[in-house]
Write a protein that holds these residues in place. Structure first.
Motif, PDB file in Angstrom:
ATOM      1  N   ALA A 199     -25.306   5.501  30.766  1.00  0.00           N
ATOM      2  CA  ALA A 199     -24.267   4.723  30.079  1.00  0.00           C
ATOM      3  C   ALA A 199     -24.044   5.266  28.677  1.00  0.00           C
ATOM      4  O   ALA A 199     -24.928   5.890  28.075  1.00  0.00           O
ATOM      5  N   ARG A 200     -22.854   5.006  28.162  1.00  0.00           N
ATOM      6  CA  ARG A 200     -22.509   5.452  26.811  1.00  0.00           C
ATOM      7  C   ARG A 200     -21.421   4.535  26.249  1.00  0.00           C
ATOM      8  O   ARG A 200     -20.449   4.209  26.934  1.00  0.00           O
ATOM      9  N   PHE A 201     -21.593   4.111  24.997  1.00  0.00           N
ATOM     10  CA  PHE A 201     -20.593   3.310  24.298  1.00  0.00           C
ATOM     11  C   PHE A 201     -19.721   4.220  23.433  1.00  0.00           C
ATOM     12  O   PHE A 201     -20.230   5.112  22.754  1.00  0.00           O
ATOM     13  N   ARG A 202     -18.393   3.960  23.438  1.00  0.00           N
ATOM     14  CA  ARG A 202     -17.456   4.667  22.568  1.00  0.00           C
ATOM     15  C   ARG A 202     -16.652   3.630  21.776  1.00  0.00           C
ATOM     16  O   ARG A 202     -16.238   2.604  22.319  1.00  0.00           O
ATOM     17  N   ALA A 203     -16.424   3.918  20.499  1.00  0.00           N
ATOM     18  CA  ALA A 203     -15.792   2.948  19.604  1.00  0.00           C
ATOM     19  C   ALA A 203     -14.376   2.605  20.057  1.00  0.00           C
ATOM     20  O   ALA A 203     -13.604   3.487  20.431  1.00  0.00           O
ATOM     21  N   GLN A 204     -14.039   1.318  19.969  1.00  0.00           N
ATOM     22  CA  GLN A 204     -12.731   0.835  20.396  1.00  0.00           C
ATOM     23  C   GLN A 204     -11.918   0.158  19.301  1.00  0.00           C
ATOM     24  O   GLN A 204     -10.860  -0.409  19.587  1.00  0.00           O
ATOM     25  N   GLY A 205     -12.389   0.175  18.051  1.00  0.00           N
ATOM     26  CA  GLY A 205     -11.658  -0.596  17.042  1.00  0.00           C
ATOM     27  C   GLY A 205     -11.843  -2.074  17.339  1.00  0.00           C
ATOM     28  O   GLY A 205     -12.960  -2.529  17.561  1.00  0.00           O
ATOM     29  N   ARG A 260      -6.099  -1.506  17.889  1.00  0.00           N
ATOM     30  CA  ARG A 260      -4.816  -0.887  17.574  1.00  0.00           C
ATOM     31  C   ARG A 260      -5.011   0.331  16.670  1.00  0.00           C
ATOM     32  O   ARG A 260      -5.926   0.347  15.829  1.00  0.00           O
ATOM     33  N   PRO A 261      -4.148   1.321  16.796  1.00  0.00           N
ATOM     34  CA  PRO A 261      -4.313   2.519  15.964  1.00  0.00           C
ATOM     35  C   PRO A 261      -4.072   2.276  14.483  1.00  0.00           C
ATOM     36  O   PRO A 261      -4.594   3.022  13.645  1.00  0.00           O
ATOM     37  N   ASP A 262      -3.301   1.227  14.130  1.00  0.00           N
ATOM     38  CA  ASP A 262      -2.975   0.974  12.725  1.00  0.00           C
ATOM     39  C   ASP A 262      -3.471  -0.380  12.248  1.00  0.00           C
ATOM     40  O   ASP A 262      -2.879  -1.003  11.379  1.00  0.00           O
ATOM     41  N   MET A 304      -9.738  -2.167  11.187  1.00  0.00           N
ATOM     42  CA  MET A 304     -10.549  -1.359  12.085  1.00  0.00           C
ATOM     43  C   MET A 304      -9.932   0.009  12.336  1.00  0.00           C
ATOM     44  O   MET A 304      -8.714   0.146  12.379  1.00  0.00           O
ATOM     45  N   PRO A 305     -10.770   1.038  12.526  1.00  0.00           N
ATOM     46  CA  PRO A 305     -10.246   2.370  12.855  1.00  0.00           C
ATOM     47  C   PRO A 305      -9.651   2.409  14.254  1.00  0.00           C
ATOM     48  O   PRO A 305      -9.874   1.497  15.067  1.00  0.00           O
ATOM     49  N   ALA A 306      -8.906   3.451  14.541  1.00  0.00           N
ATOM     50  CA  ALA A 306      -8.282   3.604  15.857  1.00  0.00           C
ATOM     51  C   ALA A 306      -9.347   3.800  16.924  1.00  0.00           C
ATOM     52  O   ALA A 306     -10.435   4.333  16.659  1.00  0.00           O
ATOM     53  N   PRO A 307      -9.071   3.393  18.158  1.00  0.00           N
ATOM     54  CA  PRO A 307     -10.031   3.588  19.245  1.00  0.00           C
ATOM     55  C   PRO A 307     -10.289   5.070  19.514  1.00  0.00           C
ATOM     56  O   PRO A 307      -9.405   5.914  19.329  1.00  0.00           O
ATOM     57  N   ALA A 308     -11.502   5.368  19.970  1.00  0.00           N
ATOM     58  CA  ALA A 308     -11.818   6.721  20.416  1.00  0.00           C
ATOM     59  C   ALA A 308     -11.079   6.997  21.718  1.00  0.00           C
ATOM     60  O   ALA A 308     -10.629   6.077  22.418  1.00  0.00           O
ATOM     61  N   SER A 309     -10.957   8.252  22.059  1.00  0.00           N
ATOM     62  CA  SER A 309     -10.261   8.630  23.293  1.00  0.00           C
ATOM     63  C   SER A 309     -11.041   8.166  24.515  1.00  0.00           C
ATOM     64  O   SER A 309     -12.243   7.875  24.445  1.00  0.00           O
ATOM     65  N   LEU A 310     -10.357   8.082  25.633  1.00  0.00           N
ATOM     66  CA  LEU A 310     -10.950   7.647  26.890  1.00  0.00           C
ATOM     67  C   LEU A 310     -11.827   8.759  27.464  1.00  0.00           C
ATOM     68  O   LEU A 310     -11.388   9.909  27.574  1.00  0.00           O
ATOM     69  N   ALA A 311     -13.049   8.425  27.840  1.00  0.00           N
ATOM     70  CA  ALA A 311     -13.951   9.398  28.445  1.00  0.00           C
ATOM     71  C   ALA A 311     -13.480   9.760  29.850  1.00  0.00           C
ATOM     72  O   ALA A 311     -12.795   8.970  30.515  1.00  0.00           O
ATOM     73  N   ALA A 312     -13.854  10.958  30.303  1.00  0.00           N
ATOM     74  CA  ALA A 312     -13.529  11.360  31.669  1.00  0.00           C
ATOM     75  C   ALA A 312     -14.101  10.348  32.645  1.00  0.00           C
ATOM     76  O   ALA A 312     -15.292  10.017  32.588  1.00  0.00           O
ATOM     77  N   SER A 313     -13.253   9.840  33.539  1.00  0.00           N
ATOM     78  CA  SER A 313     -13.655   8.746  34.427  1.00  0.00           C
ATOM     79  C   SER A 313     -12.979   8.875  35.782  1.00  0.00           C
ATOM     80  O   SER A 313     -11.827   9.335  35.870  1.00  0.00           O
ATOM     81  N   ARG A 316     -12.340  -0.210   7.759  1.00  0.00           N
ATOM     82  CA  ARG A 316     -11.532   0.483   6.747  1.00  0.00           C
ATOM     83  C   ARG A 316     -11.735  -0.054   5.321  1.00  0.00           C
ATOM     84  O   ARG A 316     -11.256   0.554   4.362  1.00  0.00           O
ATOM     85  N   LEU A 317     -12.382  -1.203   5.146  1.00  0.00           N
ATOM     86  CA  LEU A 317     -12.485  -1.810   3.817  1.00  0.00           C
ATOM     87  C   LEU A 317     -13.590  -1.154   3.004  1.00  0.00           C
ATOM     88  O   LEU A 317     -14.678  -0.876   3.516  1.00  0.00           O
ATOM     89  N   ASP A 318     -13.329  -0.929   1.702  1.00  0.00           N
ATOM     90  CA  ASP A 318     -14.377  -0.408   0.836  1.00  0.00           C
ATOM     91  C   ASP A 318     -15.019  -1.557   0.063  1.00  0.00           C
ATOM     92  O   ASP A 318     -14.600  -2.715   0.158  1.00  0.00           O
ATOM     93  N   ALA A 319     -16.034  -1.243  -0.708  1.00  0.00           N
ATOM     94  CA  ALA A 319     -16.794  -2.276  -1.420  1.00  0.00           C
ATOM     95  C   ALA A 319     -15.912  -3.054  -2.398  1.00  0.00           C
ATOM     96  O   ALA A 319     -16.057  -4.270  -2.554  1.00  0.00           O
TER      97      ALA A 319
END
Length: 462
Positions: free
Chosen positions: A164-170, A195-197, A201-210, A300-303
């Motif tokens: 198993a592997r987790f990939r970021a989704q925003g 969402r990409p914008d 939260m940052p944009a989701p990572a790409s979809l892994a080969a499935s 995306r937020l800074d201190a």
């Protein structure tokens, strides 16, 4: 490695929730002799759905070897204490941020369930005598001992032979897609796709080969507006402040509350919005906000922005302070959980402020059918809260730009990032019209087989 002439072990998927609804995400994977539950969410909304939380689990919880959580929202994690209490004894795998969030959300959920049962018994409005909670705060805390945190993009084995592997989704802190591989076959579960914008939260990572993909479809038939949340929110806040009213914003404690407070802080700092008092009346949301400092690389937020938000916002700590807030006069802004007005302190604010036409109720994010939020969005003029009818005279606004979920085109864009076309896509976590609309677009625009599965349907991943 498996012998070329041997028969592959069983690899199957059964849909135990999030079918024709956006809640109750539960997907059971059978890999050989092992059972893995991907997500363990609460059903919310319509009563027939909520009753599934009380029904016997479709498979023996003790027979489940592991649970994987895509993220911490209760429609993906909130049934876990009940599952453990019913006999599940395996490990629960999730990202580190999801583990931290569950440490806040699940005990709070148990506490609210106990309070709701206690209020029902005191007021006599429940049909059950005595009314009991689905699970307790103690049950929730006991379930936390089973959580194991894993980093993004780190491979692990929830059961022997399954990788198993987790990939970021925003979406929210810690939210992930999870890919399972068994004997050369791969399936990816999108969880909730961000969402990409998104402002936070940052944009989701790409979809892994499935070989197969299970994808959410909350906004599978919609497009988010081009105008940003800031302008949409500013318009309603200015109207209500001008008439010295109170703005009540039911907000999800994880993600949406922080996003709203960040936007309000920016609007006040720029001088576009008057500096009226802003209250956060959700101890859980206040605790969650602290996690943004603990996981600075996941948003995306800074201190400086977190500091500004903290200075602008008055955090309501005690029940007494919460009750006192209902006696305050406007103009003021109250952000309080829960996001679909299904429970929590926001219900007391609705009782206090919903009748007055000077006030406004601002909905941010998807409102599942059967919830008070959905009733408000549909224009209903009465709400039943704590066994009493509450008149809604306040202005009701649903923010079209306030969602943390990808819209239909954004979902398709994410699917297009797949290195190779999958053998099939299962469309879940959406109302019927949204799920089927997305299924149709996947079929016609991507040319991939797509299916809208039914509740308890089982498919062989051959």
């Amino acid at each position: 490695m498996q012998d070329a002439h041997s028969k592959p072990s069983r690899f199957s998927l059964q849909f135990l929730g999030a079918n024709a609804t956006v809640t109750g995400s539960r997907h059971l994977v059978t890999a050989g002799n092992a059972r893995i539950l991907v997500d363990c969410g609460l059903f919310q909304g319509y009563k027939p759905l909520r009753l599934r939380n009380w029904a016997e689990f479709p498979v023996d919880p003790a027979s489940i070897d592991a649970v994987l959580l895509t993220h911490a929202h209760l429609d993906h994690s909130g049934y876990l204490p009940r599952l453990v209490r019913s006999g599940f004894r395996g490990k629960v795998w999730c990202t580190e941020a999801t583990r931290s969030l569950c440490g806040i959300l699940l005990p709070d959920s148990g506490r609210l369930l106990e309070e709701e049962a206690g209020h029902a018994n005191h007021s006599g409005w429940s049909k059950h005598h005595p009314a009991e909670p689905l699970y307790s705060e103690a049950d929730a805390r006991a379930s936390l001992a089973r959580l194991r945190g894993v980093g993004f993009d780190h491979g692990f084995e929830p059961v022997p032979g399954v990788h198993a592997r987790f990939r970021a989704q925003g979406h929210i802190l810690g939210a992930a897609a999870v890919t399972l591989e068994f004997e050369g076959r791969r399936i990816t579960f999108s969880g909730d796709l961000g969402r990409p914008d998104d402002p936070l939260m940052p944009a989701p990572a790409s979809l892994a080969a499935s070989d197969w993909v299970v994808v959410e479809s909350t906004y599978g038939n919609r497009a988010h507006p081009a105008d940003g949340l800031e302008e949409e929110l500013l318009a309603v806040l200015q109207r209500v402040v001008a008439r010295k009213g109170v703005v009540v914003i039911p907000a999800f404690a994880v993600g949406r509350a922080q996003m709203l407070l960040h936007v309000i802080t920016q609007l006040q700092a720029s001088g576009r919005l008057a500096k009226v008092p802003v209250y956060l009346n959700s101890p859980m949301a206040a605790s969650v906000t602290g996690l943004y400092r603990q996981f600075p690389r996941l948003h995306r937020l800074d201190a400086a922005e977190l500091d500004a938000m903290q200075r602008t916002t008055h955090v309501v700590e005690s029940v007494e302070q919460s009750k006192a807030l209902n006696r305050h006069k406007g103009p003021m802004i109250i952000v309080s959980a829960s996001g679909m007005a299904t429970g929590g302190r926001v219900l007391h604010h609705l009782v206090a402020f919903a009748p007055d036409p000077r006030n406004a109720i601002v909905l941010c994010g998807f409102q599942a059918g059967g919830t008070r939020g959905a009733a408000l969005a549909a224009g209903q003029k009465h709400l039943r809260i704590f066994g009493q009818e509450v008149q809604v005279g306040a202005e009701v606004v649903q923010l079209a730009a306030g969602s943390a979920h990808a819209d239909a085109s954004e979902i398709l864009a994410w699917l297009r990032t797949a290195p190779t076309p999958p053998r099939g896509v299962f469309v879940t976590h959406g109302e019927p019209d949204a799920a089927d609309a997305l299924r149709t677009r996947i079929k016609h625009e991507l040319g991939w087989p797509a299916h809208f599965p039914e509740y308890l349907e089982q498919v062989e991943l051959a």
